[in-house]
Write a protein that holds these residues in place. Structure first.
Motif, short mmCIF file in Angstrom:
data_model
loop_
_atom_site.label_atom_id
_atom_site.label_comp_id
_atom_site.label_asym_id
_atom_site.label_seq_id
_atom_site.Cartn_x
_atom_site.Cartn_y
_atom_site.Cartn_z
N ARG A 51 0.75 -1.13 0.06
CA ARG A 51 -0.20 0.03 0.06
C ARG A 51 0.77 1.21 0.03
O ARG A 51 1.85 1.55 0.78
N ARG A 104 -0.89 0.37 12.86
CA ARG A 104 -1.47 -0.57 11.91
C ARG A 104 -1.23 -1.91 12.98
O ARG A 104 -0.06 -2.40 13.13
N PHE A 134 -4.25 -1.39 7.57
CA PHE A 134 -3.57 -0.35 6.59
C PHE A 134 -4.07 1.16 7.07
O PHE A 134 -4.33 1.78 6.03
#
Length: 340
Positions: free
Chosen positions: A121, A247, A240
């Motif tokens: 990500r 996280r 995320f």
């Protein structure tokens, strides 16, 4: 391949998994030799961990419910659609529906795989990968709950577009309108879509105990689609979340979700979710109760907490031996800690 902290990556190491840009094109291809500039750029984009090729784990891959080709296509279509909306125009419902058809085709083919969210990500691709993950997880839960193909299509479109109300909306940013309201307003006028799709955007932040937003609905007042998307959305956000949020690792996120059962999240939906998710995904490093450390290399559907671990014993500078411990067979050995 194995997952490592971005801070431990050195130039010359090879990337183990392709990273996508915000428009679906390839930012960095699997196998590329990383340079100092590449590593620095990934850090600047908010990447905290990446997969690297490793000679001790070169045979290890992550089973993907959604193919890279499908992800590229869906990211590209979402990017085009959202940019169209930002310019004040209407997005193509047909193009989104076609993207969902391809995604659902992958889900149907790979419905027995455990979910392992392994895509890297970045600040640029995060919105699109979040939508894809929520769509994929929701579709798998829907399959487990016996939804038919018409219902799955409605659920999948709603899941993919559940955060559409966040698109550059000043009233959302200033707190005057919850993004769920705006998402509902945007989607309810799409005559090609069922009104239930709009209600996914409207209700995915409602809680089954009535403490959610924007209307404080509870129990059966919340549509099943929204209950499903609520679980998928919360799981992906826990893994995320934003740069200021902690996280969690998959097993930690699952523990937190279980604590919400019957309070924020629907118990039956959560039960089905726990049957499809990998608590300890392939490629992560773990410390076992017997004090050995290793990398997760295999999964057991139905026993997500008992994966196969490969332990590498370095006997000398030039020799090493590998030993695999199947926790489904070695019932007295447990995972004590996830190292990355």
């Amino acid at each position: 391949m194995r997952l490592v902290d971005i801070e431990t990556v050195e130039q010359g190491q090879n990337l183990g998994k392709t990273i996508f840009s915000s428009n679906g094109s390839i930012l960095l291809s699997k196998g590329v030799q990383l340079t100092v500039f590449m590593i620095s750029t990934l850090k600047r984009l908010g990447v905290t961990a990446i997969y690297l090729e490793d000679p001790d784990f070169r045979d290890i891959s992550i089973e993907e419910v959604i193919s890279e080709e499908t992800k590229q296509m869906v990211i590209h279509q979402m990017s085009e659609s959202f940019e169209t909306m930002r310019s004040g125009k209407s997005f193509s419902t047909k193009a989104i529906s076609q993207s969902v058809d391809q995604l659902l085709d992958d889900v149907m083919k790979n419905q027995n795989m455990l979910v392992q969210l392994s895509d890297i990500r970045t600040a640029d691709n995060g919105m699109y990968l979040h939508g894809i993950n929520v769509c994929m997880i929701s579709s798998l839960i829907g399959l487990n709950m016996g939804l038919n193909m018409i219902q799955l299509k409605e659920l999948a479109i709603g899941a993919l577009l559940h955060d559409i109300g966040k698109l550059d909306a000043p009233e959302v940013q200033e707190g005057r309108m919850h993004h769920a309201w705006r998402g509902f307003d945007l989607l309810k006028h799409k005559r090609e879509y069922s009104l239930l799709i709009a209600h996914v955007a409207f209700q995915h932040h409602e809680h089954v105990d009535g403490t959610g937003a924007p209307r404080g609905l509870n129990g059966d007042e919340i549509h099943l689609y929204a209950k499903i998307v609520a679980v998928a959305n919360r799981y992906d956000n826990l893994l995320f979340g934003g740069p200021e949020e902690e996280r969690l690792k998959p097993h930690e996120a699952c523990e937190q979700l279980n604590a919400m059962s019957g309070i924020e999240l629907d118990h039956e939906v959560l039960t089905q979710f726990m049957r499809i998710v990998s608590i300890y995904p392939n490629g992560i490093s773990v410390k076992l109760s017997n004090r050995q450390t290793g990398v997760v290399v295999g999964q057991h559907r139905g026993l997500p907490g008992r994966p196969v671990i490969r332990v590498i014993d370095k006997e000398s500078e030039s020799e090493a031996s590998a030993n695999e411990i199947d926790l489904a067979q070695h019932t007295t050995v447990f995972i004590d800690e996830v190292l990355v």
